[in-house]
Design a protein around this motif. Structure first.
Motif, PDB file in Angstrom:
ATOM      1  N   PHE A  24      39.501  28.410  29.508  1.00  0.00           N
ATOM      2  CA  PHE A  24      39.365  29.562  30.391  1.00  0.00           C
ATOM      3  C   PHE A  24      40.362  29.468  31.541  1.00  0.00           C
ATOM      4  O   PHE A  24      40.994  30.454  31.907  1.00  0.00           O
ATOM      5  CB  PHE A  24      37.940  29.639  30.937  1.00  0.00           C
ATOM      6  N   ALA A  25      40.479  28.260  32.083  1.00  0.00           N
ATOM      7  CA  ALA A  25      41.431  28.091  33.181  1.00  0.00           C
ATOM      8  C   ALA A  25      42.834  28.448  32.732  1.00  0.00           C
ATOM      9  O   ALA A  25      43.608  29.039  33.475  1.00  0.00           O
ATOM     10  CB  ALA A  25      41.383  26.655  33.692  1.00  0.00           C
ATOM     11  N   PHE A  26      43.176  28.108  31.480  1.00  0.00           N
ATOM     12  CA  PHE A  26      44.509  28.426  30.989  1.00  0.00           C
ATOM     13  C   PHE A  26      44.715  29.909  30.760  1.00  0.00           C
ATOM     14  O   PHE A  26      45.826  30.409  30.729  1.00  0.00           O
ATOM     15  CB  PHE A  26      44.781  27.687  29.672  1.00  0.00           C
ATOM     16  N   LEU A  27      43.600  30.636  30.566  1.00  0.00           N
ATOM     17  CA  LEU A  27      43.727  32.056  30.287  1.00  0.00           C
ATOM     18  C   LEU A  27      44.207  32.846  31.495  1.00  0.00           C
ATOM     19  O   LEU A  27      44.725  33.946  31.364  1.00  0.00           O
ATOM     20  CB  LEU A  27      42.383  32.625  29.824  1.00  0.00           C
ATOM     21  N   MET A  28      43.968  32.275  32.672  1.00  0.00           N
ATOM     22  CA  MET A  28      44.400  32.998  33.866  1.00  0.00           C
ATOM     23  C   MET A  28      45.881  32.699  34.106  1.00  0.00           C
ATOM     24  O   MET A  28      46.257  31.637  34.495  1.00  0.00           O
ATOM     25  CB  MET A  28      43.597  32.513  35.087  1.00  0.00           C
ATOM     26  N   GLY A  29      46.700  33.645  33.867  1.00  0.00           N
ATOM     27  CA  GLY A  29      48.124  33.455  34.134  1.00  0.00           C
ATOM     28  C   GLY A  29      48.903  32.908  32.954  1.00  0.00           C
ATOM     29  O   GLY A  29      50.121  32.877  32.967  1.00  0.00           O
ATOM     30  N   GLY A  30      48.201  32.495  31.900  1.00  0.00           N
ATOM     31  CA  GLY A  30      48.936  31.934  30.783  1.00  0.00           C
ATOM     32  C   GLY A  30      49.180  32.919  29.659  1.00  0.00           C
ATOM     33  O   GLY A  30      49.863  32.618  28.689  1.00  0.00           O
ATOM     34  N   LEU A  31      48.638  34.132  29.784  1.00  0.00           N
ATOM     35  CA  LEU A  31      48.698  35.092  28.675  1.00  0.00           C
ATOM     36  C   LEU A  31      49.965  35.924  28.718  1.00  0.00           C
ATOM     37  O   LEU A  31      49.931  37.130  28.528  1.00  0.00           O
ATOM     38  CB  LEU A  31      47.499  36.027  28.732  1.00  0.00           C
ATOM     39  N   VAL A  32      51.077  35.265  28.941  1.00  0.00           N
ATOM     40  CA  VAL A  32      52.323  35.998  29.151  1.00  0.00           C
ATOM     41  C   VAL A  32      52.685  36.875  27.957  1.00  0.00           C
ATOM     42  O   VAL A  32      52.991  38.054  28.094  1.00  0.00           O
ATOM     43  CB  VAL A  32      53.454  34.979  29.425  1.00  0.00           C
ATOM     44  N   VAL A  33      52.631  36.283  26.778  1.00  0.00           N
ATOM     45  CA  VAL A  33      53.105  37.023  25.615  1.00  0.00           C
ATOM     46  C   VAL A  33      52.139  38.141  25.225  1.00  0.00           C
ATOM     47  O   VAL A  33      52.550  39.249  24.893  1.00  0.00           O
ATOM     48  CB  VAL A  33      53.307  36.065  24.419  1.00  0.00           C
ATOM     49  N   THR A  34      50.836  37.835  25.268  1.00  0.00           N
ATOM     50  CA  THR A  34      49.852  38.863  24.910  1.00  0.00           C
ATOM     51  C   THR A  34      49.987  40.077  25.820  1.00  0.00           C
ATOM     52  O   THR A  34      49.903  41.216  25.373  1.00  0.00           O
ATOM     53  CB  THR A  34      48.430  38.285  25.040  1.00  0.00           C
ATOM     54  N   GLU A  35      50.212  39.805  27.111  1.00  0.00           N
ATOM     55  CA  GLU A  35      50.330  40.930  28.040  1.00  0.00           C
ATOM     56  C   GLU A  35      51.535  41.781  27.709  1.00  0.00           C
ATOM     57  O   GLU A  35      51.517  42.999  27.884  1.00  0.00           O
ATOM     58  CB  GLU A  35      50.416  40.401  29.479  1.00  0.00           C
ATOM     59  N   GLN A  36      52.581  41.132  27.229  1.00  0.00           N
ATOM     60  CA  GLN A  36      53.759  41.922  26.880  1.00  0.00           C
ATOM     61  C   GLN A  36      53.476  42.800  25.674  1.00  0.00           C
ATOM     62  O   GLN A  36      53.854  43.958  25.635  1.00  0.00           O
ATOM     63  CB  GLN A  36      54.931  40.979  26.582  1.00  0.00           C
ATOM     64  N   VAL A  37      52.784  42.242  24.693  1.00  0.00           N
ATOM     65  CA  VAL A  37      52.518  43.007  23.480  1.00  0.00           C
ATOM     66  C   VAL A  37      51.616  44.209  23.767  1.00  0.00           C
ATOM     67  O   VAL A  37      51.805  45.284  23.225  1.00  0.00           O
ATOM     68  CB  VAL A  37      51.870  42.091  22.418  1.00  0.00           C
ATOM     69  N   ALA A  64      51.206  48.733  41.820  1.00  0.00           N
ATOM     70  CA  ALA A  64      52.340  47.877  41.476  1.00  0.00           C
ATOM     71  C   ALA A  64      52.237  47.386  40.046  1.00  0.00           C
ATOM     72  O   ALA A  64      51.218  46.870  39.631  1.00  0.00           O
ATOM     73  CB  ALA A  64      52.387  46.698  42.436  1.00  0.00           C
ATOM     74  N   GLY A  65      53.307  47.566  39.305  1.00  0.00           N
ATOM     75  CA  GLY A  65      53.331  47.108  37.926  1.00  0.00           C
ATOM     76  C   GLY A  65      52.696  48.065  36.957  1.00  0.00           C
ATOM     77  O   GLY A  65      52.822  47.901  35.745  1.00  0.00           O
ATOM     78  N   ALA A  66      52.002  49.078  37.444  1.00  0.00           N
ATOM     79  CA  ALA A  66      51.242  49.945  36.555  1.00  0.00           C
ATOM     80  C   ALA A  66      51.713  51.392  36.558  1.00  0.00           C
ATOM     81  O   ALA A  66      52.161  51.896  35.537  1.00  0.00           O
ATOM     82  CB  ALA A  66      49.770  49.871  36.888  1.00  0.00           C
ATOM     83  N   LEU A  67      51.585  52.081  37.676  1.00  0.00           N
ATOM     84  CA  LEU A  67      51.928  53.505  37.650  1.00  0.00           C
ATOM     85  C   LEU A  67      52.210  54.073  39.036  1.00  0.00           C
ATOM     86  O   LEU A  67      51.985  53.426  40.059  1.00  0.00           O
ATOM     87  CB  LEU A  67      50.797  54.314  37.006  1.00  0.00           C
ATOM     88  N   VAL A  68      52.747  55.305  39.037  1.00  0.00           N
ATOM     89  CA  VAL A  68      52.951  56.079  40.259  1.00  0.00           C
ATOM     90  C   VAL A  68      52.316  57.436  40.016  1.00  0.00           C
ATOM     91  O   VAL A  68      52.514  58.047  38.973  1.00  0.00           O
ATOM     92  CB  VAL A  68      54.462  56.259  40.563  1.00  0.00           C
ATOM     93  N   LYS A  69      51.540  57.897  40.985  1.00  0.00           N
ATOM     94  CA  LYS A  69      50.886  59.200  40.819  1.00  0.00           C
ATOM     95  C   LYS A  69      51.333  60.148  41.907  1.00  0.00           C
ATOM     96  O   LYS A  69      51.502  59.747  43.074  1.00  0.00           O
ATOM     97  CB  LYS A  69      49.368  59.044  40.933  1.00  0.00           C
ATOM     98  N   GLY A  98      50.099  37.154  34.001  1.00  0.00           N
ATOM     99  CA  GLY A  98      51.190  36.605  33.199  1.00  0.00           C
ATOM    100  C   GLY A  98      52.474  37.382  33.418  1.00  0.00           C
ATOM    101  O   GLY A  98      53.546  36.824  33.627  1.00  0.00           O
ATOM    102  N   LYS A  99      52.345  38.701  33.388  1.00  0.00           N
ATOM    103  CA  LYS A  99      53.524  39.566  33.581  1.00  0.00           C
ATOM    104  C   LYS A  99      54.079  39.347  34.981  1.00  0.00           C
ATOM    105  O   LYS A  99      55.293  39.242  35.176  1.00  0.00           O
ATOM    106  CB  LYS A  99      53.097  41.012  33.385  1.00  0.00           C
ATOM    107  N   LEU A 100      53.181  39.246  35.956  1.00  0.00           N
ATOM    108  CA  LEU A 100      53.610  39.033  37.331  1.00  0.00           C
ATOM    109  C   LEU A 100      54.372  37.721  37.462  1.00  0.00           C
ATOM    110  O   LEU A 100      55.409  37.639  38.125  1.00  0.00           O
ATOM    111  CB  LEU A 100      52.381  39.008  38.254  1.00  0.00           C
ATOM    112  N   PHE A 101      53.860  36.696  36.778  1.00  0.00           N
ATOM    113  CA  PHE A 101      54.494  35.389  36.769  1.00  0.00           C
ATOM    114  C   PHE A 101      55.932  35.490  36.291  1.00  0.00           C
ATOM    115  O   PHE A 101      56.873  35.035  36.935  1.00  0.00           O
ATOM    116  CB  PHE A 101      53.739  34.488  35.782  1.00  0.00           C
ATOM    117  N   VAL A 102      56.073  36.075  35.089  1.00  0.00           N
ATOM    118  CA  VAL A 102      57.401  36.169  34.490  1.00  0.00           C
ATOM    119  C   VAL A 102      58.346  36.943  35.389  1.00  0.00           C
ATOM    120  O   VAL A 102      59.486  36.542  35.628  1.00  0.00           O
ATOM    121  CB  VAL A 102      57.320  36.835  33.108  1.00  0.00           C
ATOM    122  N   GLU A 103      57.862  38.067  35.920  1.00  0.00           N
ATOM    123  CA  GLU A 103      58.719  38.885  36.780  1.00  0.00           C
ATOM    124  C   GLU A 103      59.115  38.132  38.033  1.00  0.00           C
ATOM    125  O   GLU A 103      60.262  38.183  38.465  1.00  0.00           O
ATOM    126  CB  GLU A 103      57.994  40.176  37.171  1.00  0.00           C
TER     127      GLU A 103
END
Lengths: 324, 534, 298
Positions: free
Chosen positions: A256-269, B210-215, A276-281
Motif C-alpha cells: 500500500f505504501a508503494f501505491l502512493m506515488g509509485g503508480l507512474v505508468v498506470t496513471e499514464q495509461v 492543476a494537471g486536470a482541467l480549466v473551466k 505518480g504523474k506529478l512526480f514524473v513532471e
C-alpha cells in the motif's frame, strides 16, 4: 512495547534525513535548470537577466549547504514551500492529486485483499489439486504481467464489450470528480486502474496467503483440532486464517505504501491526475521543491506504514520478540 | 439512451448533414443555438498563463477564450486571411506611406471584474510585447522589429509608428497570443498574469485544477453582442493520444484542437459515422533537422547537404501521411502559398530530387569527400510521438541507407529547449510553427540572428536576402528573393533542412458547430462563435 | 540456515555413488514440473536471443511502409507494426535487450547486495546500524522514481537503464542476505576461523558467503524477472532504449495503444513476450527456492 515504539520513531529520523539528503543530491545532479526550462520553452529567445532574476527569486543562487538547510528547516516546520514550476504552494498542488492517488490505492488494496485471501485459502486447503494449480497460475500470471499492458487490454476490452453490448462504445471518464460529489461517475473512472493494479497486488498477496496458510495448516494445533473432529471450515476460519494473516498483513501494508506515488505508468495509461504523474513532471521540470516534498512524503508514508505493520504484528503475536 | 434520441433527430436533416459531414463542411444554414458546455481535450498543460511569454498551443486552447486582442482573424472566415477588429472599432488604413497605423479602441469593452478596457490598457499591453521591460520575457518581440514606437493619441486612439512599411505588421498584430492586459495590474506586478487570469474575452475564468482541467463560463457583458453562444467550456488535459481519441469516441469530449493522425480519424469515422465531422487543412507547421554548425563535422556544408540528400521526401510523404500528422513536401514556405516554390522549382533543390537513388549516391559521395563515410551521431528529438518520434525514426532509417548511423535521444520539452539553447546537440529535430500564414515573417526563423535559430552559424548573405525580401512591396521581387533565400537555406548552405509539412486533421463531434479549421492550431480558439447543436 | 546438500561419498555404510550433474537436473525436473517448464521457457528465450540472426529473416529496424500493419500471415508470423517492421523479428531481438538488462542488473544488484549484506552482518555494531539506515532510505524510494532520477542524470540508453534498475535491487538483496548471514555468524566455525587468525576478508568471502548462496540465488532469479518488468515499464515511459532499437516495453508505447483495436497484434504480442519471460523466470526461481530450502517447500 512503548520503548520499542519510541526507539523505532527515533530511528525513523535518520532514515528521513538520509532520504532528504539523497533526494536533494539527486535533484541537483540532474543537468538542467528550472528557470531555463520555464522561460525558454517554445523556442523563444532567452534573456539572461530574466533567467538570473528567476534564479535569485527561487533561491537557486545560494550555495548548496544553505539551500539544504532551508529545505530541512522547511520540513521541520511543515512548510513545504512553493513549486518552482508553477509558483503555487506545494501543499495545494499535492492535495489535489493526493485524493485521487489515495482512492486508487485504497481501491486497489481492497481488490487485492478481496481476491487474495479467499483464493489463497482455498488454494492452500486444496493443495496440489487442480484448483490449487489454477490459482497458482492465476497469481503467477498477475506478477508476470506488466500492469500497463493490463491497463491497455482493459481499455481495449471495455471498448469492444461496450460496442458489442450497447452498440455504442463507452469510455471511462477522463475527468476526476471526488467520490462524495458523484459516486457513480467517480467509481466508473477509478475502478479500472484499481483493477489493473489490484490484480497485480492480489497475485503477490495470494501467494503469501497460500504459503502462510500451508505452514499454519501443518501446525500441531490444527492437527489436534482435526483429530477432535472440528469442521474443516471452522478450523480454517478460527484457527488457521487468523494466524496465517500476519505475514499477509505485512505484505499488504508495505505494498500500500508503494501505491502512493509509485503508480507512474498506470496513471499514464488511464490519464489519472495522480501523484505518480506529478512526480514524473516535477522531475522533468527540475522542480526541486516539489520532487523533494513528494519524496519525503512517500518515504514518510513508507516508514510509518512499516512501523504500524510491525506494531500490529508484535501486538497480535506475543511470541515475536524484537531484540535488535 | 440519450444517444439513441439524438440519432433519431439526426434522421431529419439527414440529407443536409450527410453532405456536410462527409465533405467536412459544417452546415451553415442553421441558426446558432444558445447554451451548453463544450468539452474538449488538450494534449499538454501550459507552463504559465501569460500569453505574451508562451508560444504553445497548450496555452492557446484553454486560455485564449478568456482574453480579447486588438485585431484578429475573422473567426467566421474559413480561409483565415481576413483580419477584423476585436477591440478596435474598424481596421485602419495605413498612413504616412504605410508607416503609421491608428487604431480607435471600442468604448464598450470591459474586463471581467467590471473595469473598462481603455486605450491605456492596450498601450501597456503592446509596450510589454514589443518593448518588454527588464525581467519580462516576450516571445514575439522579434516579429515587431519594424515597429518604432507605440503612442496614445487623444483619449481612445492607439498609434503604431513603423520604421518602414511592412506587410508583416498586421499579421503580427493579429497573433492570438497578444492578450490585452490591464495597465493598473501590470504597473503593480509585471508577472501577475503568469499565474492569474483576468481578461475581457467571451468567457470568464472559473477554475483551474492543476494537471486536470480549466473551466470557463459565459461572459454576459461580452462586447460582441449575442456571443458567445456557449454557456461555458471545459478544457481537459490528456497527455496520451489514444485517450483523447477514445474520449471523443465515448463523448467525454467533443474535439481535440491540435490535430490527430489519419488512423485516428479513420477509427472515429468507422465507429461513429454521422456523429463525427472531419475538417482537414494544410498546417503552418513543419519539422526541420538543424545540424549544430559549431560541432564537427557539421561545420562542413558537404556533410549537411548529404544529410538532406539521403532523405526521400516524396516517398516519405506517401508513407508517413498514413500514420503521422505530416503530409506535404515543401520548401520553407507554406505549401500552395503564392510565395511557395512550385514542384519544378522544388525538385531542383538538394533533397527534393525526383530520383532518390541519384540523390543518395551524391550523398555518399559528399560524405566520402568530407572523410566521414561512416558518420555516427545523435539526433536530439522531442519526446512527443506525433510527429516527432515517427519522423525521427523515419529519418534514422533514411540515413542508414547512405551508411550514416544515428540514434535518437528523446527529451521532454523543457530539457529539449535547454539542449538547443546551450548548443548541446549534434543534429536536432525541431519545428517551425507559426499562426497566421505569413511567409515573409514565418521564414525569419532561418535567419542566423533569430531567437529561435539553434544552428549556431553566421551568414550575412542570408540576412541581406531576408531584409531585402521584407522591405520590398513588389510581389514578383518578393518571390524572386524568396527563391534565393530558400535555396541558400536548404541547398547551398544546408543550414536547416525541412522534412515534411504537417497536415491538420480535426475530427470532431457533429454537434459542435461554428468552428472552422485554419492552417494554424493557434488560431480561432476563443470559441466565441462555437455552438452546440444538441 | 540453508546449505546445498550433496551426499558425500565418504559417508561410510550408506555410501552411494555421487549423483551425476545430469541426474540432479533430472530429479529437479521430476519433482518440480512447473519449475522445469519455467526453466524451459527461459532456456528457449536465451537460445533465441543468442541465435537471433539465425531464427529471424527480416531486419528489425528497417522501415517498410509497403507492409504497414499487416496481420499475422505465413510471411510475417506475428504481423507487422506501423513502420512495416516484422513483429516476430523485433520480439526476438527485443529478447536480447530484455535478457541483457535483466541478467546484468540482477547479477550486479544481487552480488553487491550479497557482499554488503554479509559484511554488514559480519561486522555488526555501528557499521551495521548505519548500513541498515542507508538501505532503509534506498528501499523507501519508489523504484520508478529512482530509475527516473538516474535516467535523468545519466541519460537514456541501455547502460543507464541497467544502472537505474540495479540500484534498487541492492538494498532488497542485502536485507535478505543479511538475515541469513546473521544466523551463519553465530555458528562455531566462524569463531574458529577468527581464532585461527584469518583476515576479515577471507572469512567473509571464504566462509560466510558460500553459506548464504541459497537466498542469494533465490533473490537473483526473482530479480531477473523483476528487472525485465521494470525495463519494460521504463521503455514504455520513453526512458529506456529509443526507437528504432527493439525493446518489448517500447513496442507497447504509443503505436500499440493507437492501433490496439484495428491491429491488435501490435499490442498483444510484445505484452505476451514480457509476461512469458517473467513467468518463466518466476516459476524457475520458485522451484529453485523450493528445491534449495526444503523447509519452505509448499
Amino acid at each position: 512495547m512503548l520503548r520499542y515504539v519510541l526507539k523505532r520513531l527515533l530511528l525513523m529520523i535518520p532514515t528521513l534525513l538520509g532520504a532528504a539528503a539523497l533526494v536533494f543530491l539527486l535533484m541537483r545532479l540532474i543537468p538542467g535548470d528550472v528557470c531555463v526550462l520555464r522561460l525558454a520553452t517554445g523556442g523563444g529567445s532567452m534573456d539572461p537577466t530574466v533567467i538570473n532574476n528567476c534564479r535569485v527569486e527561487l533561491g537557486l543562487d545560494q550555495p548548496y549547504l544553505v539551500q539544504f538547510l532551508a529545505f530541512i528547516k522547511g520540513l521541520a516546520t511543515f512548510d513545504l514551500g512553493k513549486s518552482m514550476w508553477t509558483g503555487r504552494p506545494i501543499v495545494n498542488e499535492v492535495g489535489l492529486r493526493f485524493q485521487l492517488s489515495l482512492q486508487v490505492a485504497i481501491m486497489a488494496t481492497l481488490t487485492a485483499v478481496l481476491i487474495a485471501i479467499p483464493l489463497g485459502t482455498i488454494s492452500a486447503v486444496k493443495q496440489n489439486t487442480w484448483i490449487d494449480y489454477v490459482v497458482r497460475a492465476f497469481s503467477i500470471a498477475g506478477v508476470a504481467m506488466p500492469s500497463f499492458w493490463l491497463g491497455i487490454l482493459i481499455i481495449l476490452g471495455i471498448l469492444i464489450t461496450s460496442k458489442a453490448w450497447f452498440g455504442q462504445p463507452w469510455m471511462p471518464p477522463i475527468k476526476y470528480v471526488p467520490l462524495w460529489v458523484d459516486p457513480f461517475y467517480n467509481l466508473s473512472m477509478l475502478i479500472w486502474p484499481a483493477l489493473a493494479t489490484g490484480y497485480r497486488y492480489s497475485a503477490v498477496a495470494t501467494r503469501m496467503t497460500r504459503s502462510a496458510m500451508l505452514e499454519v495448516l501443518r501446525e500441531d494445533y490444527v492437527r489436534t483440532a482435526r483429530a477432535k473432529g472440528v469442521f474443516r471450515k471452522l478450523i480454517v476460519r478460527r484457527h488457521a486464517l487468523r494466524n496465517a494473516l500476519l505475514p499477509v498483513v505485512t505484505i499488504i501494508g508495505i505494498e500500500f505504501a508503494f501505491l502512493m506515488g509509485g503508480l507512474v505508468v498506470t496513471e499514464q495509461v488511464f490519464n489519472l491526475n495522480g501523484l505518480g504523474k506529478l512526480f514524473v513532471e516535477s522531475i522533468s521540470n527540475h522542480d526541486y521543491n516539489m520532487t523533494q516534498a513528494l519524496v519525503m512524503m512517500v518515504v514518510a508514508i513508507f516508514a510509518f506504514t512499516n512501523l504500524v505493520v510491525d506494531i500490529v504484528y508484535a501486538w497480535l503475536d506475543p511470541r515475536i520478540r524484537y531484540s535488535r | 439512451m440519450k444517444v439513441q434520441c439524438s440519432r433519431l433527430l439526426h434522421l431529419l436533416p439527414a440529407a443536409l448533414l450527410l453532405a456536410a459531414s462527409t465533405s467536412g463542411e459544417p452546415a451553415q444554414a442553421q441558426q446558432p443555438k444558445k447554451g451548453g458546455i463544450l468539452k474538449f481535450v488538450v494534449p499538454d498543460e501550459p507552463p504559465s498563463f501569460d500569453g505574451h511569454r508562451e508560444t504553445t498551443f497548450a496555452l492557446a486552447h484553454p486560455i485564449a477564450p478568456f482574453y480579447s486582442t486588438l485585431i484578429r482573424i475573422d473567426p467566421e472566415d474559413k480561409t483565415a486571411q481576413n483580419y477584423v477588429c476585436d477591440t478596435c472599432t474598424e481596421m485602419p488604413k495605413p498612413t504616412d506611406g504605410g508607416k503609421s497605423y491608428a487604431f480607435k479602441i471600442r468604448k464598450d469593452v470591459k474586463f471581467h471584474d467590471g473595469k473598462p478596457v481603455t486605450v491605456a490598457d492596450v498601450h501597456a499591453t503592446f509596450q510589454r510585447i514589443i518593448f518588454p521591460p527588464q525581467g519580462v520575457s516576450s516571445a514575439r518581440k522579434e516579429q515587431f522589429g519594424m515597429v518604432e514606437s507605440v503612442t496614445i493619441s487623444g483619449d481612445d486612439t492607439l498609434v503604431f509608428k513603423l520604421k518602414y512599411p511592412s506587410g508583416a505588421f498586421i499579421p503580427a498584430l493579429a497573433n492570438p497570443f497578444n492578450f490585452i492586459y490591464a495597465k493598473a495590474t501590470l504597473d503593480k506586478d509585471q508577472h501577475w498574469y503568469e499565474k492569474n487570469v483576468m481578461g475581457s474575452g467571451p468567457f470568464i475564468f472559473e477554475t483551474h485544477e492543476a494537471g486536470a482541467l480549466v473551466k470557463g463560463k459565459r461572459n454576459p457583458n461580452y462586447h460582441h453582442a449575442g456571443k458567445p453562444y456557449l454557456d461555458g467550456f471545459e478544457a481537459i488535459f490528456a497527455k496520451t493520444q489514444t485517450l483523447r481519441v477514445q474520449a471523443i469516441r465515448g463523448d467525454q469530449a467533443a474535439a481535440e484542437f491540435r490535430g490527430l493522425p489519419p488512423k485516428s480519424r479513420d477509427d472515429l469515422v468507422a465507429a461513429l459515422g454521422k456523429d463525427i465531422t472531419v475538417q482537414e487543412s494544410d498546417w503552418n507547421c513543419v519539422l526541420l533537422m538543424t545540424p549544430n554548425h559549431s560541432r564537427k563535422p557539421f561545420d562542413d556544408v558537404r556533410v549537411r547537404r548529404a544529410l538532406s540528400l539521403a532523405v526521400d521526401r516524396w516517398g516519405g510523404s506517401k508513407d508517413l501521411s498514413k500514420i503521422a500528422i505530416v503530409k506535404s513536401v515543401g520548401g520553407i514556405v507554406f505549401p500552395n502559398h503564392p510565395l511557395a516554390a512550385k514542384k519544378e522549382e522544388l525538385e531542383k533543390l538538394a533533397g527534393y530530387w525526383p530520383d532518390i537513388n541519384k540523390s543518395r549516391a551524391e550523398a555518399k559521395k559528399l560524405l566520402k569527400e568530407a572523410g566521414v563515410s561512416d558518420l555516427k551521431f545523435t539526433l536530439t528529438n522531442r519526446a512527443v510521438d506525433q510527429p516527432y518520434t515517427i519522423v525521427g525514426t523515419w529519418l534514422l532509417d533514411q540515413w542508414k541507407q547512405v551508411g550514416v548511423t544515428a540514434e535518437q535521444k528523446m527529451e521532454a520539452t523543457g530539457p529539449f529547449y535547454a539542449s538547443l539553447n546551450a548548443g548541446n546537440f549534434d543534429v536536432a529535430l525541431e519545428f517551425n510553427c507559426q499562426s497566421v500564414v505569413n511567409p515573409l515573417s514565418d521564414t525569419s526563423k532561418f535567419m542566423p540572428t533569430d531567437g529561435a535559430q539553434y544552428g549556431k552559424f553566421q551568414d550575412d548573405e542570408l540576412v541581406k536576402l531576408h531584409n531585402a525580401m521584407n522591405r520590398t512591396a513588389d510581389e514578383a521581387e518578393q518571390r524572386k528573393l524568396m527563391r534565393a533565400y530558400e535555396k541558400r537555406v536548404l541547398d547551398e548552405q544546408a543550414h536547416n533542412l525541412i522534412t515534411l509539412w504537417w497536415y491538420r486533421i480535426i475530427p470532431h463531434r457533429s454537434y459542435m458547430k461554428g468552428w472552422n479549421i485554419t492552417p494554424s492550431h493557434y488560431l480561432n480558439q476563443d470559441l466565441s462563435v462555437v455552438w452546440l447543436d444538441k | 540456515m540453508a546449505t546445498i546438500s550433496q551426499p558425500s561419498s565418504a559417508a561410510g555404510d550408506f555410501a552411494k555413488p555421487r549423483r551425476s550433474r545430469l541426474a540432479v537436473v533430472w530429479q529437479f525436473c521430476v519433482q518440480n514440473p512447473l519449475g522445469a517448464a519455467g526453466g524451459l521457457v527461459v532456456a528457449v528465450m536465451i537460445l533465441m536471443a543468442v541465435l537471433a540472426d539465425v531464427v529471424t529473416v527480416y531486419d528489425p529496424t528497417r522501415n517498410n511502409f509497403g507492409a504497414m500493419l499487416e496481420a499475422p500471415s505465413s510471411e510475417y508470423w506475428l504481423g507487422t507494426d506501423q513502420y512495416g517492421r516484422d513483429l516476430y523479428t523485433r520480439i526476438v531481438y527485443g529478447a536480447r535487450t530484455a535478457l541483457l538488462v535483466g541478467f546484468v542488473s540482477a547479477f550486479v544488484g544481487a552480488t553487491l547486495g550479497l557482499i554488503l549484506g554479509v559484511a554488514s552482518a559480519y561486522f555488526g555494531g555501528r557499521f551495521d546500524l548505519v548500513f541498515q539506515r542507508v538501505m532503509d532510505v534506498l528501499m523507501a524510494f519508489p523504484l520508478v522514481i529512482l530509475a527516473l532520477a538516474v535516467v535523468s542524470i545519466f541519460g537514456t540508453g541501455t547502460l543507464n537503464v541497467i544502472i537505474a534498475i540495479t540500484i534498487p535491487f541492492i538494498p532488497r538483496c542485502a536485507r535478505v542476505v543479511r538475515s541469513s548471514a546473521l544466523a551463519v555468524r553465530e555458528t562455531p566455525y566462524i569463531d574458529a576461523a577468527r581464532a585461527c587468525g584469518f583476515s576479515h576478508t577471507r572469512i567473509v568471502l571464504r566462509h560466510m558467503v558460500p553459506n548464504v548462496m541459497a537466498p542469494y540465488l533465490i533473490m537473483m532469479t526473482a530479480a531477473v524477472g523483476q528487472a525485465i518488468l521494470i525495463e519494460a515499464s521504463l521503455s514504455f515511459l520513453g526512458l529506456g532504449v529509443q526507437e528504432p532499437v527493439p525493446a518489448w516495453g517500447l513496442m507497447l508505447r504509443g503505436g500499440a495503444q493507437e492501433y490496439a483495436e484495428s491491429a491488435p497484434w501490435v499490442a498483444i504480442y510484445p505484452g505476451i513476450a514480457i509476461s512469458l519471460a517473467v513467468f518463466g523466470f518466476n516459476l524457475f526461481g520458485d522451484a529453485l527456492r523450493d528445491w534449495l530450502d526444503p523447509k519452505m517447500k509448499v
